[in-house]
Design a protein around this motif. Sequence first.
Motif, mmCIF file in Angstrom:
data_model
loop_
_atom_site.group_PDB
_atom_site.id
_atom_site.type_symbol
_atom_site.label_atom_id
_atom_site.label_comp_id
_atom_site.label_asym_id
_atom_site.label_seq_id
_atom_site.Cartn_x
_atom_site.Cartn_y
_atom_site.Cartn_z
ATOM 1 N N ASP A 24 -39.818 56.868 -16.889
ATOM 2 C CA ASP A 24 -39.900 55.786 -15.910
ATOM 3 C C ASP A 24 -38.502 55.316 -15.529
ATOM 4 O O ASP A 24 -37.731 54.884 -16.376
ATOM 5 C CB ASP A 24 -40.686 54.605 -16.502
ATOM 6 C CG ASP A 24 -42.144 54.960 -16.778
ATOM 7 O OD1 ASP A 24 -42.647 55.904 -16.150
ATOM 8 O OD2 ASP A 24 -42.762 54.298 -17.618
ATOM 9 N N GLY A 25 -38.164 55.420 -14.262
ATOM 10 C CA GLY A 25 -36.856 54.957 -13.787
ATOM 11 C C GLY A 25 -35.829 56.063 -13.698
ATOM 12 O O GLY A 25 -34.741 55.854 -13.157
ATOM 13 N N GLU A 85 -31.017 57.951 -18.916
ATOM 14 C CA GLU A 85 -31.781 56.723 -19.185
ATOM 15 C C GLU A 85 -31.460 55.624 -18.171
ATOM 16 O O GLU A 85 -30.315 55.452 -17.792
ATOM 17 C CB GLU A 85 -31.340 56.199 -20.547
ATOM 18 C CG GLU A 85 -32.321 56.040 -21.614
ATOM 19 C CD GLU A 85 -33.603 55.283 -21.391
ATOM 20 O OE1 GLU A 85 -34.553 55.653 -22.088
ATOM 21 O OE2 GLU A 85 -33.706 54.334 -20.558
ATOM 22 N N ASP A 86 -32.488 54.876 -17.802
ATOM 23 C CA ASP A 86 -32.250 53.765 -16.864
ATOM 24 C C ASP A 86 -32.260 52.401 -17.551
ATOM 25 O O ASP A 86 -31.908 51.409 -16.912
ATOM 26 C CB ASP A 86 -33.309 53.743 -15.752
ATOM 27 C CG ASP A 86 -34.674 53.339 -16.276
ATOM 28 O OD1 ASP A 86 -35.094 53.880 -17.324
ATOM 29 O OD2 ASP A 86 -35.314 52.480 -15.660
ATOM 30 N N ASP A 125 -35.470 60.284 -20.019
ATOM 31 C CA ASP A 125 -36.429 59.199 -19.964
ATOM 32 C C ASP A 125 -37.322 59.480 -18.749
ATOM 33 O O ASP A 125 -36.936 60.256 -17.865
ATOM 34 C CB ASP A 125 -35.635 57.890 -19.795
ATOM 35 C CG ASP A 125 -36.522 56.701 -19.566
ATOM 36 O OD1 ASP A 125 -37.454 56.502 -20.366
ATOM 37 O OD2 ASP A 125 -36.280 55.955 -18.601
HETATM 38 MG MG MG Z 1 -37.010 54.118 -18.235
#
Ligand code: MG
Length: 227
Positions: free
Chosen positions: A13-14, A171-172, A11
Amino acid sequence: MLSDMRAALFDLDGVIVDTAKYHFRAWKRLADELGIRFDEGDNEMLKGVGRLRCMAILLELGGLEMAPADMESHAARKNDWYVELVSAMGKDEILPGAEEYIRYLRSRGLRVALGSASRNAPLILERLGIAGLFDAVVDGTTVAKSKPDPEVFLAGAAALGVESAACTVFEDAAAGIEAARRAGMFSVGIGRREDLPEADIVVRGLYELLPGEAGGLGPRGTPCPRP
Ligand code: MG
Ligand code: B16
């Protein structure tokens, strides 16, 4: 198992970069214009969620209704502000250990793909100077269904030519962990165990997965297994 993986799906973002703060600033500007109360806690609901769904959540928070065309135009304005912010980003905003871990996996012969809901993913990778690290990029411009639908990760695995069982997702967002599980992939949650109860393991950041002195596919720290 991490040690069995042949492909890694990240992923954006994050996990690789913290763009949530820029999304927040842009959504907040729109919320203020529309007279909607919106704070950083509310912003958590928008993580990993596609742009128009975020717009719908914002309106729900404010108890407002809007025609689809107006929703699109407001979301487009929010995106213009967001693009202005992320265009100023540089390599120093890559999260600790992210680039090193991806390079490490590549050095071990693993295939690497990006699996992001963001339609701005190519711009962000370019700003960070890491576009060349990915064998495939699957993002909001190429998939129709948002996480928790597994489409983004299944498309990533297909682009890499690796079966799901040999893929690991990083993944966040809880929606992304669910997408990984539905794709039949091992999942590494980035963040806190209480926020990602379905992840196979959870670490605070990719830096925890860098090889220790003995080498090998991390983790150096002790990841939290699923309860
Ligand atoms: Mg994310
Ligand atoms: P955009 P990820 C997601 O990226 C973000 O977490 C989420 O907050 C955002 O709304 C979504 O991308 C769409 O982004 O407006 O740039 O197309 O976490 O899936 O990499």
